[in-house]
Every structure is written in C-alpha cells, then in structure tokens.
Design an enzyme around this catalytic site. Structure first.
Site, short mmCIF file in Angstrom:
data_model
loop_
_atom_site.label_atom_id
_atom_site.label_comp_id
_atom_site.label_asym_id
_atom_site.label_seq_id
_atom_site.Cartn_x
_atom_site.Cartn_y
_atom_site.Cartn_z
N ASP A 157 0.88 -1.16 0.00
CA ASP A 157 0.00 0.00 0.00
C ASP A 157 0.92 1.22 0.00
OD1 ASP A 157 -2.28 1.61 0.27
OD2 ASP A 157 -2.11 1.60 2.45
N ASP A 159 -0.07 4.93 1.46
CA ASP A 159 -0.22 5.78 2.63
C ASP A 159 -0.01 4.98 3.91
OD1 ASP A 159 -1.03 8.29 1.31
OD2 ASP A 159 -2.76 7.11 0.68
#
Length: 604
Positions: A157, A159
């Site tokens: 991912d 963030d």
C-alpha cells in the site's frame, strides 16, 4: 530512591498494617518468581501468560515448604541471616512464614499479610528494574510462521506503508473538517473554539452511533470499564451498565461488522480516523456542555462527511505535496528497502487508493525520479477493499499526462500505470498467487483481511503505534507495576479460599489495589483509552483482528532492514491457560524477540 528501597519501605508499611509479628526469613533456596518479566494481564502489546510461580502449589492451602524440606543444607551464615530483623543491612532474602503442617494457620489475617509481604518483596528484590528494556520498535513480530526465502513477490500500500506521515497532518485534517462542519453543515460557531487534542483518541476504538459514545472493546466484545467517553468526559461505569442493559457486552449483531462498519457501532481502524474521532468527541462535548439538544446519528454522519470532504476535495494531497519534508518521514529507509528487495531479485508491486499525481511526487521525494523502475505493476485509485472482492471493474491504463486510455488491458506491463481494476483480473494477468506473495498495509480490513482469508497471500501489518507502545513497556516503572499486578492477582487467586470475615476485608483491600494498578498501567499509554493492544487483561478487539489478518506486523517498513531475506519468523508458542510454561521464551515478555541489530547492521 530506587524501586528496591521503595519496595522494602512499602513492604514494611503493609506488614505493620496487617500483622503483629514479622514473617520468618525466607530460605535462600526458596522458590520465587521464575521470570524477569511480566505475565498475562495489564496493558501490554503482546499476549503473555502468568510468570509467577506459586509457593508450594501442590500443598493444601498453598502453604510453603518448611526449611527442613530444603533440597540442600543451609550454611551457618544462612541460618544466622534468618534471625536478622527486617530491613537489616546485608539482608537480601525474603522473609515469610513457614509451616510444617497442612492445617491452616490460626491467625488468618497475619498469614494473608505475610504472604502479601513475601510476594511484594520478591517482586522488588528479584525483578530487576527495567528488565524488559531490550524491547525495541525495530522488531518484526510474528503471528504466523513466515519464511522470507519462500516469498518472491512483495506488494505495498502507499499511505502509512511506503510513506509514513508526521502527526502535523492530523491537525490539518481536524481543522479543515471542523471548518466544513461549521461552514457547510451550519454547525454552531462555538465548535471552532475546540483545538485539536493530539493524544485524546487511539486507533481501534468503537463508536456507538446512536448513543454518541466512544469506547474501547476487548476481543470478547466487552467494553473496558473506564474507557467510555461521551464528548470529552468519561462516562461512569454505573451509567455504562444502565445504557447497555446491565452488561458491558456488545452483541455481535450490533458490533462493527467485518469491515468495521456495523449498523450501530463503527470501529475506527484507519490511522487517518484519529482526527475524526477527536472531532466527534469535540462536537458532542459542545452540545452537552451548552445543554443543546441534538441527534447523535446526524452528528456522526455529518462529521464523517466533513472528514471525507478533506480527502475527496484533495486537501490532504495538496498539503503533503506542498511540503514533503514536513509531512513524509523516513523516506530514505523506504528507498533502502526497495533497493534491497530488487537487488535480491524480488518482484514488487503497488496497489493504493491514492491518485497517481500524489503517489508520483511522494515516491520521487523518497526514492527518486526513476521510482517506477522498482515496480513490476503499479495500480492507483484501486478502491480497496472493493478491489479485493469485486470481479467486474476492469483495469484502465493512464498515459504520460495522467489521462485514461480506452484500450482493453490484456497484460500488466512494467513501467505503466493502471487505475481501478480488481484482484481476480490481477491474479489472472500476473499469476501471482498464494504464500509466495507478501503484501504490506496499515489498514487491517481494507488492506489485509481479504488477501489472507480469501486468497492465501502472506500479509504484513504496519503499526506505527508500536514505537510508543514498546517505549512504555521498556520502562522500569511499567515492568515493576505490571509484575506486581500479576503477582498480586496470583496471590488473590490462591488465597481466595479464606472466607473468614477479616480475610474477606483483606481481599477487598487487595482488589482495590489491583484496580489502582490497572489504571496506572493503562494511563502510561493513554490516559483515556490505554494501549491499543490490551484492555485490563484481554487483547483488544484491534489486537485480535491484528492477529487474525496479519502474518507479521511491525512499526514501519524499515524494520525489514534488520533481517536477512532468508529469515524465518517463528510465532511464539504462548502457553494456553491449561498449559505450563516450559521454556524461557514463553516466560519473558518479548525480550528475546529482538532483531539481530548488530549482526544485520551491514544491511542498512
């Protein structure tokens, strides 16, 4: 004054209150606490078992063995030392009563206080202060066995995984959402007087939408007493029981559901949700303190929408891109991780909900303008968790200007940027399946749950809160308080068979002290809600989900730099309640689960 001195003074005080004659000296070979660390209860990041060894546990009434039963003969010096008064210079042994008969002692009150004094002296004399200070935030913890040599593909991912953000971002999210609430939703201007409270909420809390209550729930769906807040004020435990029908239990049908979004109760699992919880508490507090009638359901929906506007309107992306140095942390370590994985021949991919322009600028800041060369597949605006469950949305390719192309996607090519799509097409086009894939993410539901349960990928949770949690657990104050809490709990468990009126009063006094110790350990993490991993003695709802949805977890991606890529992570075989702790690794609180910092220092 040292913990040892304080403990000795406190022991004498407690003995004076409870016994007219001092307990006899403890033989030098008597059994004591068998570990240097704490046990299963209290606010602690990992599930532990009791480490206190009961004295004479195979004897009726838990009586201790007499000196005559010692497996070795005491020296004259040892015999002399048993006659010295309490606190005499040179006395390091623990004094206690010794009985040669299995019959209960006549003076039950003195007996209970003598056992209390013995136990407390053991905690202070035999547990070194700071016994757990070897813990550090660079450790990778295992819920399941993972052999990195079997992992060929690493997914990420963006963030709070590849990019870690500073706490300054939470303040901006809160302030902007508060303005939306006032200006767009016409809430009272008085709410603007409430500034952001950085340490009010913690991740993993539940919010009762209809009652307007923020609370902490354990793995068994029970509310932890003392952690229910209406606005910014705690709700008394008696009122909590009334509100929930005489119980602290939250029924399954009312709970937060698989993705944390139940019909009546929502769980805040995202790190971005911390300012949302704070704004909810502030808005509730404003209406309550000003005696203004309002609907908690409307408030919840409006605050959620105001927070959503911060993200949908791109404010957060703009702030970060305008000052990358201020908001992005540890970028050079992310760069080191990616370089190392690629140098070892690993394939990398990125699946994020963030837009390409935002990801591109952040990755150029951390890794360099050629960052896309590291990744075999890059997918933006993926719409997780629907990306993992939807089998309809097709992939679309972005051109060099970020515009969508119309061609049908028949392959996922390196160097290209793709938008949306779904995991089923991803698996078909790449052939990356099963345990040879390890995916890193910070959101247990949106990033990890479906990948582990439905597709058999290996999963790694990024938990930045581990930095603060391990810092607290490593303090002398915490280890001492928690060890005494566990020792006192074990003492109460063994001696609760004494039902005489004066004994019941003593047990009640111990119970009060036990509750005070629980509050003390909780407050060391967060005064309102404590540790994100522990309630009084159980794992939290968050902690249970962490264990279920992640094979391994760590504070940041940079923790990988402490381990060779052939390393095998072994989960600790923690004893069940009916099992005996038979090995030191089961007895300690994780001191031996530290990374090989010295041996692996060349990797960085």
């Amino acid at each position: 004054m040292s913990f040892k001195t304080v403990g000795a003074a406190l022991t004498r005080t407690l003995w004076t209150r409870g016994s007219s004659t001092p307990p006899l000296a403890r033989p030098s070979n008597a059994n004591g606490l068998s570990s240097t660390c704490s046990g299963s209860g209290g606010e602690q990041p990992q599930g532990r078992e009791k480490t206190e060894q009961s004295w004479g546990s195979d004897r009726p009434n838990g009586d201790v063995p007499s000196a005559s039963e010692s497996p070795h003969r005491c020296t004259n010096r040892e015999k002399k030392r048993t006659k010295e008064p309490v606190g005499a210079p040179g006395v390091t042994g623990v004094r206690r009563r010794s009985y040669t008969s299995t019959a209960a002692p006549e003076d039950q009150r003195s007996y209970l206080w003598a056992r209390y004094s013995d136990t407390k002296r053991l905690v202070h004399d035999l547990i070194p202060p700071g016994a757990c200070n070897l813990l550090n935030a660079s450790t990778i913890y295992a819920n399941n066995e993972v052999n990195l040599s079997e992992v060929d593909i690493y997914g990420f991912d963006y963030d709070y995984t590849l990019a870690q953000y500073s706490n300054a971002l939470n303040t901006l999210i809160y302030n902007t959402a508060r303005s939306f609430l006032i200006e767009q939703f016409k809430y009272p201007e008085g709410i603007r007087k409430y500034d952001y409270i950085p340490n009010f909420a913690v991740r993993g809390l539940h919010y009762d939408i209809q009652k307007g209550l923020l609370m902490k729930i354990d793995a068994f769906h029970y509310i932890q007493p003392g952690t229910v807040y209406r606005g910014l004020s705690p709700v008394p435990d008696e009122e909590v029981l009334q509100l929930f029908g005489g119980t602290y239990h939250i029924p399954l049908q009312q709970d937060s559901g698989f993705y944390g979004k139940g019909p009546k109760v929502k769980q805040f699992m995202d790190i971005f949700s911390i300012p949302e919880m704070t704004l909810l508490a502030v808005a509730n507090d404003f209406f309550i303190t000003n005696d203004i009638e309002y609907d908690p359901v409307h408030l919840f929906k409006d605050v959620s929408e105001a927070i959503g506007m911060v993200h949908l309107k791109g404010y957060m992306y703009k702030w970060i891109m305008q000052d990358l140095d201020k908001f992005i942390l540890r970028g050079e370590e992310t760069d080191a991780v990616l370089h190392r994985l690629v140098s070892k021949g690993k394939k990398l991919f990125l699946i994020t909900n963030s837009p390409f322009s935002f990801v591109d600028k952040g990755m150029k800041h951390m890794v360099g303008k050629d960052w896309r060369d590291f990744f075999d597949v890059v997918i933006v605006q993926a719409d997780k968790p629907h990306f993992f469950t939807d089998c309809i949305k097709p992939f679309r390719r972005l051109d060099g200007n970020g515009d969508l192309r119309w061609e049908k996607i028949k392959s996922l090519e390196k160097g290209q940027i793709y938008k949306q799509g779904n995991l089923f097409d991803f698996l078909t086009l790449t052939g990356w399946r099963g345990s040879k894939v390890l995916y890193f993410g910070d959101h247990l539901y949106s990033d990890l749950a479906d990948l582990m349960l439905r597709h058999g990928w290996r999963t790694a949770a990024i938990v930045p809160e581990l930095v603060q949690e391990t810092r607290v657990v490593s303090t002398s104050r915490y280890s001492l308080n928690l060890t005494w809490l566990q020792a006192l709990t074990g003492l109460m468990e063994r001696l609760q068979t004494h039902q005489e009126p004066e004994c019941k009063l003593i047990l009640q006094e111990w119970q009060k002290e036990r509750e005070e110790l629980r509050v003390m350990t909780k407050n060391m993490f967060n005064p309102q809600f404590g540790s994100i991993f522990r309630t009084c003695h159980n794992p939290t709802y968050f902690s249970r989900r962490l264990c279920r949805f992640s094979d391994i977890y760590m504070a940041s991606l940079s923790c990988l730099l402490n381990y060779d890529l052939t390393y095998i992570f072994y989960p600790r075989r923690t004893p069940l309640q009916h099992e005996a702790p038979l090995w030191m690794d089961q007895l300690c609180t994780g001191c031996r689960k530290t990374p090989f910092l010295e041996e692996m220092s060349h990797i960085r």
